[in-house]
Design an enzyme around this catalytic site. Structure first.
Site, PDB file in Angstrom:
ATOM      1  N   LYS A  88       0.865  -1.202   0.000  1.00  0.00           N
ATOM      2  CA  LYS A  88       0.000   0.000   0.000  1.00  0.00           C
ATOM      3  C   LYS A  88       0.883   1.226   0.000  1.00  0.00           C
ATOM      4  O   LYS A  88       1.815   1.330   0.796  1.00  0.00           O
ATOM      5  CB  LYS A  88      -0.871  -0.006   1.273  1.00  0.00           C
ATOM      6  CG  LYS A  88      -1.817   1.176   1.347  1.00  0.00           C
ATOM      7  CD  LYS A  88      -3.082   0.918   0.551  1.00  0.00           C
ATOM      8  CE  LYS A  88      -3.887   2.189   0.276  1.00  0.00           C
ATOM      9  NZ  LYS A  88      -3.454   2.892  -0.960  1.00  0.00           N
ATOM     10  N   GLN A 109       7.231   3.810   3.907  1.00  0.00           N
ATOM     11  CA  GLN A 109       5.814   3.437   3.953  1.00  0.00           C
ATOM     12  C   GLN A 109       5.597   2.157   4.772  1.00  0.00           C
ATOM     13  O   GLN A 109       4.566   2.009   5.434  1.00  0.00           O
ATOM     14  CB  GLN A 109       5.303   3.242   2.515  1.00  0.00           C
ATOM     15  CG  GLN A 109       3.805   3.318   2.360  1.00  0.00           C
ATOM     16  CD  GLN A 109       3.274   4.744   2.255  1.00  0.00           C
ATOM     17  OE1 GLN A 109       3.847   5.571   1.575  1.00  0.00           O
ATOM     18  NE2 GLN A 109       2.177   5.036   2.935  1.00  0.00           N
ATOM     19  N   LYS A 112       5.450   3.349   8.440  1.00  0.00           N
ATOM     20  CA  LYS A 112       4.302   4.240   8.626  1.00  0.00           C
ATOM     21  C   LYS A 112       3.018   3.422   8.669  1.00  0.00           C
ATOM     22  O   LYS A 112       2.190   3.581   9.567  1.00  0.00           O
ATOM     23  CB  LYS A 112       4.258   5.238   7.459  1.00  0.00           C
ATOM     24  CG  LYS A 112       3.142   6.239   7.534  1.00  0.00           C
ATOM     25  CD  LYS A 112       2.825   6.889   6.185  1.00  0.00           C
ATOM     26  CE  LYS A 112       4.038   7.528   5.539  1.00  0.00           C
ATOM     27  NZ  LYS A 112       3.664   8.386   4.378  1.00  0.00           N
ATOM     28  N   LYS A 124       5.409   1.730  -3.126  1.00  0.00           N
ATOM     29  CA  LYS A 124       5.326   3.082  -3.698  1.00  0.00           C
ATOM     30  C   LYS A 124       5.588   2.981  -5.189  1.00  0.00           C
ATOM     31  O   LYS A 124       6.303   2.083  -5.642  1.00  0.00           O
ATOM     32  CB  LYS A 124       6.382   3.987  -3.070  1.00  0.00           C
ATOM     33  CG  LYS A 124       6.077   5.464  -3.204  1.00  0.00           C
ATOM     34  CD  LYS A 124       5.154   5.931  -2.089  1.00  0.00           C
ATOM     35  CE  LYS A 124       4.718   7.358  -2.262  1.00  0.00           C
ATOM     36  NZ  LYS A 124       4.012   7.841  -1.050  1.00  0.00           N
ATOM     37  N   GLY A 163      -2.666   8.346  -4.283  1.00  0.00           N
ATOM     38  CA  GLY A 163      -2.001   9.549  -4.787  1.00  0.00           C
ATOM     39  C   GLY A 163      -0.750   9.907  -4.006  1.00  0.00           C
ATOM     40  O   GLY A 163      -0.454   9.344  -2.951  1.00  0.00           O
ATOM     41  N   ASP A 164       0.004  10.830  -4.554  1.00  0.00           N
ATOM     42  CA  ASP A 164       1.149  11.458  -3.898  1.00  0.00           C
ATOM     43  C   ASP A 164       1.406  12.734  -4.719  1.00  0.00           C
ATOM     44  O   ASP A 164       0.486  13.215  -5.396  1.00  0.00           O
ATOM     45  CB  ASP A 164       2.363  10.508  -3.889  1.00  0.00           C
ATOM     46  CG  ASP A 164       3.474  10.963  -2.933  1.00  0.00           C
ATOM     47  OD1 ASP A 164       3.359  10.731  -1.728  1.00  0.00           O
ATOM     48  OD2 ASP A 164       4.459  11.586  -3.398  1.00  0.00           O
ATOM     49  N   THR A 207      -4.600  13.551   5.131  1.00  0.00           N
ATOM     50  CA  THR A 207      -3.186  13.720   5.488  1.00  0.00           C
ATOM     51  C   THR A 207      -2.983  15.039   6.238  1.00  0.00           C
ATOM     52  O   THR A 207      -2.344  15.070   7.305  1.00  0.00           O
ATOM     53  CB  THR A 207      -2.290  13.662   4.234  1.00  0.00           C
ATOM     54  OG1 THR A 207      -2.640  12.502   3.478  1.00  0.00           O
ATOM     55  CG2 THR A 207      -0.828  13.591   4.624  1.00  0.00           C
ATOM     56  N   ASN A 238      -2.170  19.132  -1.884  1.00  0.00           N
ATOM     57  CA  ASN A 238      -3.174  18.447  -1.067  1.00  0.00           C
ATOM     58  C   ASN A 238      -2.885  18.532   0.426  1.00  0.00           C
ATOM     59  O   ASN A 238      -3.742  18.933   1.212  1.00  0.00           O
ATOM     60  CB  ASN A 238      -3.262  16.975  -1.522  1.00  0.00           C
ATOM     61  CG  ASN A 238      -4.133  16.150  -0.613  1.00  0.00           C
ATOM     62  OD1 ASN A 238      -3.664  15.561   0.359  1.00  0.00           O
ATOM     63  ND2 ASN A 238      -5.423  16.134  -0.880  1.00  0.00           N
ATOM     64  N   SER A 376      -6.930   5.786   3.724  1.00  0.00           N
ATOM     65  CA  SER A 376      -6.883   4.842   2.601  1.00  0.00           C
ATOM     66  C   SER A 376      -7.255   3.443   3.091  1.00  0.00           C
ATOM     67  O   SER A 376      -7.997   2.717   2.425  1.00  0.00           O
ATOM     68  CB  SER A 376      -5.479   4.804   1.993  1.00  0.00           C
ATOM     69  OG  SER A 376      -5.284   5.879   1.105  1.00  0.00           O
TER      70      SER A 376
END
Ligand code: NDP
Ligand code: 2IT
Length: 444
Positions: A88, A109, A112, A124, A163-164, A207, A238, A376
């Site tokens: 993820k 990630q 996290k 990622k 997204g990123d 976020t 964002n 998410s």
């Protein structure tokens, strides 16, 4: 193998990937006390395994621009670790993207996602495609080509991108559409989808809101709050926008925003009306933040960053290594009280060292920006149930998760011998969870 040797091997095996080296180094520097307490991790070579991605995909992305010219970009997906759940993590479209950036992001990630308490592994992806200045049709054709390859490698129980930087609602729509067309399946393969077709309410905000919830929890723990504080924020995408939104709700004054071209400083504060202007400027017109300075007659610095302006709280929300040792010193001289990382790895190791040598409260990215991936995870849960929760339900859960993360990382910092060191806390708590899972599952 000692942790120092593992690090040397990572550098040798992944030459030139500086951001990846930096991310690995920080984690390895934190987990020494874990390895002392857990010799079973040492004998199973967990660290040697965790720094090596399970799978790395690099692919050609050909597409046709509006002039009829064939263009070629490079696509990436690094499926780093799936010991506690499907891979993820977001997808980044930015010209600076190369394997080292995707690997640093994928590596962070893992830990996290472990902190969120939800069942998600780490991954990622991205491309060196630059959406800036491209038409909607060009972005769509690029996304369709990117997804034509990525579809083979993802799925709701395998790998769930989101997204990123450079990937928002528009791009997720085109990517999801192509997946659905190729597979003939409507399923939760992406998060950050529109709530009209399977997305979660509260994901766009998650976020930025989560960052402010966690920062506020950290302040509360030290008898402080965001009320009447002056906040500097970098970025205007964002994460920055919804961090600003929540700061306003909590009674703080936000005086800066930036983008890759420059920084604005508005000493009166960016209020709700000005925020509406920023959203239209950035999300609809896709313009430069400089226009804000022209609209409201405030200071603008070309290539500038927000860290020289006086503030109580700094929230870097743009990109990696955007706050260095010199910036940290200036923030300190100006009396900064807390720093919360909205972006991934925004502070350099020198900056972090400066914050930690003083009594600045520092919330590292793995904890502070985990709100996005948490919601998410909640989107995945809703998709599996084929139900949609209300905004209030999602936001309540997000607040609970961010409080939980703060508690987990604080406790882990204490347990491993440095109370209040949330870098140590986040790295050790995240690592412990994944390392245990890897141990349980054998040599894989
Ligand atoms: P966006 O694309 O929405 O916004 C990025 C912002 O940062 C833009 O203002 C952009 O300016 C600026 N920026 C990007 N690259 C640079 C650069 N090299 N130098 C200076 N400014 C730059 O992305 P997000 O807000 O989603 O992401 C921001 C950060 O937060 C990233 O580090 C991301 O990894 C992280 N993050 C994002 C999450 C999410 O849910 N979206 C979750 C957790 C972390 P410009 O418009 O000029 O490009
Ligand atoms: O860095 C991140 O946590 C993200 N870009 C969000 C990842 C996600 O899967 O929501």
């Amino acid at each position: 193998m000692t942790l120092e040797k593992v690090y040397e091997q990572v550098v040798d095996r992944n030459p030139g990937e500086e951001e990846f080296h930096q991310a690995v180094r920080e984690v390895l520097e934190s987990i020494e006390p874990v390895m002392e307490k857990h010799p079973e991790f040492v004998s199973a070579n967990i660290v040697e395994r965790i720094v090596e991605p399970e799978r790395q995909l690099i692919f050609r992305v050909p597409w046709i621009d509006d002039g009829g010219e064939v263009r070629v970009n490079r696509g990436f997906r690094v499926q780093f670790n799936s010991a506690i759940g499907p891979y993820k993590g977001g997808i980044r479209f930015h010209p600076s993207v190369y394997l080292g950036i995707i690997k640093f992001l994928g590596f962070e990630q893992i830990f996290k996602n472990a902190l969120t308490g939800l069942a998600m592994g780490g991954g990622k992806g991205g491309s060196d495609f630059d959406p800036k200045g491209k038409s909607d049709n060009e972005v769509m054709r690029f996304c369709q080509s990117f997804m034509t390859e990525l579809t083979r490698h993802v799925g709701p129980d395998t790998d769930v991108p989101a997204g990123d930087i450079g990937v928002g609602a528009r791009e997720i729509g085109y990517l999801f559409g192509q997946y659905r067309r190729l597979t003939n399946r409507f399923e939760g393969v992406f998060t950050g989808k529109s709530p009209e077709w399977g997305g979660s309410l509260g994901r766009p905000e998650a976020t930025g809101y989560g960052l402010v919830y966690l920062t506020s929890e950290m302040l509360k723990d030290h008898g402080e709050s965001l009320k009447d504080k002056t906040v500097t924020i970098s970025g205007s995408g964002n994460v920055a926008q919804f961090a600003l939104d929540k700061c306003l709700e909590m009674g703080a004054k936000v005086v800066t925003l930036s983008d890759s071209t420059g920084c604005i400083y508005d000493p009166d504060g960016i209020d709700r009306d000005k925020f509406e202007y920023v959203k239209e400027l950035k999300n609809v017109r896709r313009g430069r933040i400089q226009e804000y300075a022209e609209e409201y007659d405030v200071e603008y610095e070309d290539r500038g960053r927000p860290w020289k302006y006086e503030c109580d709280i700094a929230l870097p929300c743009a990109t990696q290594n955007e706050l260095d040792g010199k910036d940290a010193q200036v923030l300190l001289d100006n009396g900064v009280m807390a720093v919360g990382e909205g972006a991934n790895m925004p502070s350099t190791p020198e900056a972090i060292e400066i914050f930690q040598e003083t009594d600045v409260l520092f919330a590292p990215a793995k904890a502070a920006n985990a709100g996005g991936v948490s919601v998410s995870g909640l989107e995945m849960a809703q998709n599996s149930q084929r139900l949609s929760w209300s905004f209030e339900e999602v936001d309540d859960r997000l607040q609970g998760i961010m409080k939980g993360i703060y508690k987990t990382v604080s406790k882990s910092a204490e347990r491993f011998g440095d109370e209040g060191n949330l870098v140590l806390g986040a790295n050790t708590a995240g690592f412990m969870k994944v390392a245990k899972a890897m141990l349980d599952q054998g040599v894989i």
